[in-house]
Structures are given as structure tokens and as C-alpha cells.
Design an enzyme around this catalytic site. Structure first.
Site, PDB file in Angstrom:
ATOM      1  N   ASP A 165       0.795  -1.222   0.000  1.00  0.00           N
ATOM      2  CA  ASP A 165       0.000   0.000   0.000  1.00  0.00           C
ATOM      3  C   ASP A 165       0.829   1.275   0.000  1.00  0.00           C
ATOM      4  O   ASP A 165       0.308   2.356   0.253  1.00  0.00           O
ATOM      5  CB  ASP A 165      -0.929   0.016   1.214  1.00  0.00           C
ATOM      6  CG  ASP A 165      -0.163   0.077   2.519  1.00  0.00           C
ATOM      7  OD1 ASP A 165       0.965  -0.424   2.563  1.00  0.00           O
ATOM      8  OD2 ASP A 165      -0.703   0.629   3.501  1.00  0.00           O
ATOM      9  N   GLU A 166       2.121   1.203  -0.311  1.00  0.00           N
ATOM     10  CA  GLU A 166       2.967   2.400  -0.213  1.00  0.00           C
ATOM     11  C   GLU A 166       4.121   2.284  -1.191  1.00  0.00           C
ATOM     12  O   GLU A 166       4.685   1.212  -1.393  1.00  0.00           O
ATOM     13  CB  GLU A 166       3.495   2.530   1.216  1.00  0.00           C
ATOM     14  CG  GLU A 166       4.243   3.809   1.493  1.00  0.00           C
ATOM     15  CD  GLU A 166       4.606   3.937   2.963  1.00  0.00           C
ATOM     16  OE1 GLU A 166       4.943   5.060   3.387  1.00  0.00           O
ATOM     17  OE2 GLU A 166       4.558   2.920   3.690  1.00  0.00           O
TER      18      GLU A 166
END
Length: 459
Positions: free
Chosen positions: A94-95
Site C-alpha cells: 500500500d505504499e
């Protein structure tokens, strides 16, 4: 992405939108992976023991992770990042860091960031926060400041205004031990690190660490964005609700973990030379054993047999609370070596039959087959998810991501033949609309509007 795992579950389950959600291990030794913002206001955070989280927020929905769904959404987001720049450095599902200079920017970088957040929300129904800065360190800190659903721009000359008031643990490389050294020296904030001077930091922490920390406190970080960071190993591990004492059951779990590890290895298109077994015993002592093969392999029988052999060298009589199997020394090919892989020679015409793991002793997880958050389907009522189970019953809420209101709840015997596990439904059906990322105003704790966008003032 904002509270990624929990946000995906809220988007997939209409009844949870705007409600506290905790994703992670659910057993006595489980750990929180992600908590929704509704749960965070009660003090729940990632890496916290799930048992502690339940005391802080007993009314939250506690769900098992669904990594397959998270990976699908991650692929959508990473593809959108690739439209902005070819130079992307993923940090997790997610990053990621994105080097905007490597892309063909049209206009102001801030406008690019605003448009990116908008496209992510349109494609997934989820929100993302962006930090825009001249270095990886500042961009990372700015993205944390922007959460949830915001944008923070660190313009040249404003770096110290962002960094100075932050605690020392904000900087990379400052863990509990380093923070304690600095605290004893009276250094609690990033500003105080900068004021202490490089010589003092070198005296406290050593040359390499002290020099690096002083540079970061001044906002200096010249590390480039590195695409395609090479994965050094692939591993899986499980923590058990109660210690394993039966040796046959320990061997069964090692076989099961080896199977999962090889599935991940093959899914990544990799092979490996070194098999690693991790054992955490009843007294929290952790042992690792490894063996390097003659050639890279993704053969399940080889990994399983090697893991079993490594396990035999570990004393587990006192009990085992965690087991893990991993493969390191990764390669993009396999080199078959039958002499290394099979202890005995095959007679002409002999068929080699893979050995199957013995059936394990009955365990609680086998009796209670239904775990909160699992996707299910019922012959009469359709798709839904498990809310909970116990005393021979399982409770299911029947709803799908596209629903705008919570679905109906029904309870069945755990062995109901009409109820079965199912594949997750997509958050965004082909040609359809994303489910709402937040709850209607009439639901407590929700908000129908997007979060604030913050600029250079970081207000």
C-alpha cells in the site's frame, strides 16, 4: 493508502463502513495488522496484541486478513503510479516512492499529486495520502502528516519547519535503543538532534549512525528512488494459539508451511537455494536452521524434505509457539539436480509417489472452520461473509461490495452443506461503480465528504 487492509474490508462489507474494523491475527497471540481510523480513536494501532485491542475497542469488527484481495487492489494502485512515472519503489502493498522527475510531467507536480489521488479513488473506491517533497525522507514524513486522505507539499526552504518539532523516532534508523541513548543525552526532538551537532552524535552513536542521523535532522537525504528492489527471500510463518507439544503435529505444520512457501515462491516466478526453518519455543527463544542446496529449486518435495530435516535438529519438547519456513538465495530459474533432490535412486519403472503429510491431531481451528471475515456463499442466500462462529453455529452477513446498505444476518449449523467458502467478489465490478468509501451521514462515525487537503501550511 489510508488504513489499507481495514479500508478494503469496509469497502467490501457495507455493514462495516464508518465502523471500527481491526484486521490481523485473531487468536490469543494474534497481532493487529491494520486498524481503521474509527478504531484508532480508541487507541488501537498496528503491531498491537489483538487481545489488548479487544480491551480497548470491544465493539470493533475483528477480521482475518485477505491478502489476495489486498494484492489485487495494490496492483491497480501501482499501475496508476506507473502512469505518472516509470520509476517506482514499492515499500509494501500500500505504499511506494515515485520519482516524478523520471516521468513526463504536464504542469505543476502538486497538480499531478492531486490528480493521482483522484484517480486512485475513482479506480478503487479507497483514499490515499500523498507527501510531495524533494527527498524520500521528507516525502515519507509528509505522507504521514497528510493522513487520512490528504496532501502535504514540502517546498524547498520549509524542510526544517516540518522536521523540527517531530520526535526523534520519526527519523529512519531511530529505534527504541537509539531513542533511549538520545533521551539520556536530553535529545527528544529532531530540532535537538540538529542542535547537538554532528560531533556529539558521533560520540553518542558512532560515526556512521551519528553522521547519517545529523544529515537527516537537517533534511538532507540523497538516496535515489530504486525501482524493482530485489526480494532476498520468501517465507511464511504461523503463531499458534496454544503451544504445540506433539511432534507429529509440529511436523505436519512444517509440511503445511513448506507448501505455502513454495506456492508464494512459484507465484513470484522464483526459485531458491537455501531453505530456512524458524522455531520459536515456549520460552520465546527463537532458533533458525538453514541448509543450502546444490542448485536453486521450487520443488515442493525438496523444500519439504529439507525443512523436515532441519526441524529434526531442533529440540521442541518444551512446546512450540511459532514455526516458519523460508527460501533464500533466490534466482529466476530452476536447475534440476535429481541426485541432490532424491536420497535414493529410482529403480527402472519405479513410480515416485510424493509423500503426503499425516493427518494432524484434531485442533480447534479444524472444528471451527469459519473465521470472521471469510468469504462464503450459500445455495439459497448467495454471497456473504462470516461474522463469527461458535457452539456449533456460524453467523453470516449476506452482502456484496456494491450494496449501499448493510445486508441481512443469518445463522447456520457449522456443517450446513449449503454453505461453502467462496472466492472474494471484486470491489469494483467490470464496468461498475466503486462502492462508497465512507458511510452515509446517518451512520455514526461516518462522513460523506472527502478528507481535507493540506498544502504547505500543513494546518
Amino acid at each position: 493508502m489510508d488504513a489499507f487492509f481495514a479500508a478494503v474490508e469496509q469497502a467490501a462489507k457495507p455493514s462495516l463502513r464508518g465502523k471500527p474494523v481491526v484486521v490481523g491475527g485473531l487468536g490469543n497471540r494474534g497481532v493487529v495488522a491494520t486498524a481503521s481510523y474509527e478504531a484508532r480513536v480508541h487507541g488501537v494501532h498496528s503491531a498491537m496484541a489483538t487481545a489488548h485491542a479487544r480491551r480497548l475497542c470491544p465493539n470493533a469488527a475483528y477480521l482475518i486478513p485477505r491478502f489476495g484481495v489486498y494484492r489485487q487492489i495494490s496492483e491497480i494502485v501501482m499501475a496508476l503510479l506507473a502512469e505518472v512515472s516509470p520509476l517506482i519503489e514499492p515499500l509494501s502493498l500500500d505504499e511506494a516512492f515515485v520519482d516524478l522527475e523520471a516521468g513526463e510531467l504536464a504542469g505543476d507536480p502538486r497538480a499531478v499529486a492531486v490528480g493521482l489521488r483522484s484517480r486512485i479513488r475513482a479506480a478503487t473506491g479507497l483514499t490515499a495520502s500523498v507527501g510531495l517533497a524533494g527527498s524520500k525522507l521528507l516525502a515519507k514524513i509528509a505522507s504521514e502528516q497528510a493522513k487520512p486522505d490528504g496532501l502535504v507539499v514540502v517546498r524547498p526552504g520549509s524542510e526544517r519547519a516540518l522536521l523540527d518539532p517531530l520526535p526523534v523516532r520519526t527519523l529512519w534508523g531511530v529505534g527504541p535503543a537509539t531513542a533511549e541513548h538520545l533521551r539520556k543525552a536530553g535529545i527528544l526532538t529532531v530540532a535537538e538532534i540538529a542542535q547537538a551537532g554532528e560531533a556529539e552524535l558521533v560520540r553518542l552513536l558512532g560515526k556512521a549512525h551519528g553522521t547519517s542521523l545529523h544529515a537527516m535532522a537537517a533534511g538532507l537525504d540523497n538516496r535515489p528512488v530504486v525501482a524493482d528492489r530485489d526480494v532476498k527471500s520468501i517465507s511464511v510463518e504461523d503463531t499458534f494459539d496454544s503451544d504445540l507439544h506433539d511432534r507429529a503435529h509440529v511436523r505436519y505444520e512444517i509440511d503445511r508451511l513448506a507448501d505455502r512457501c513454495v506456492q508464494r515462491l512459484r507465484g513470484a516466478g522464483r526459485s531458491g537455494r537455501t531453505v530456512v526453518v524458524k522455531v520459536r519455543r515456549y520460552d520465546f527463544s527463537t532458533l533458525t536452521r538453514s541448509e543450502t542446496l546444490r542448485a536453486p529449486t521450487d520443488d515442493l518435495s525438496v523444500v519439504r524434505e529439507t525443512a523436515r530435516r532441519l526441524l529434526e535438529a531442533v529440540d521442541t519438547t518444551g512446546g512450540v509457539r511459532l514455526l516458519g519456513v523460508g527460501v533464500a538465495g533466490l534466482a529466476d530459474f530452476t536447475q534440476e539436480d535429481l541426485f541432490a533432490q532424491h536420497a535414493g535412486a529410482q529403480e527402472p519403472g519405479e513410480e515416485i509417489v510424493p509423500e503426503l503429510p499425516a493427518a494432524p491431531p484434531p485442533q480447534p481451528e479444524q472444528v471451527h472452520r469459519w473465521l470472521p471475515g471469510q468469504d462464503v456463499v450459500h445455495e439459497e442466500f448467495g454471497a456473504g461473509w462470516v461474522q463469527g462462529s461458535g457452539v456449533g453455529r456460524v453467523t453470516v452477513r449476506f452482502e456484496v461490495p456494491s450494496d449501499t446498505a448493510p445486508g441481512r444476518v443469518r445463522t447456520f449449523p457449522v456443517d450446513d452443506p449449503a454453505l461453502a467458502h467462496a472466492e472474494p467478489l471484486p470491489l469494483v465490478p467490470p464496468g461498475g461503480q466503486s462502492p462508497p468509501a465512507t458511510s452515509p451521514k446517518s451512520w455514526s462515525g461516518g462522513s460523506s465528504g472527502p478528507g481535507p487537503e493540506r498544502g504547505t501550511s500543513m494546518s
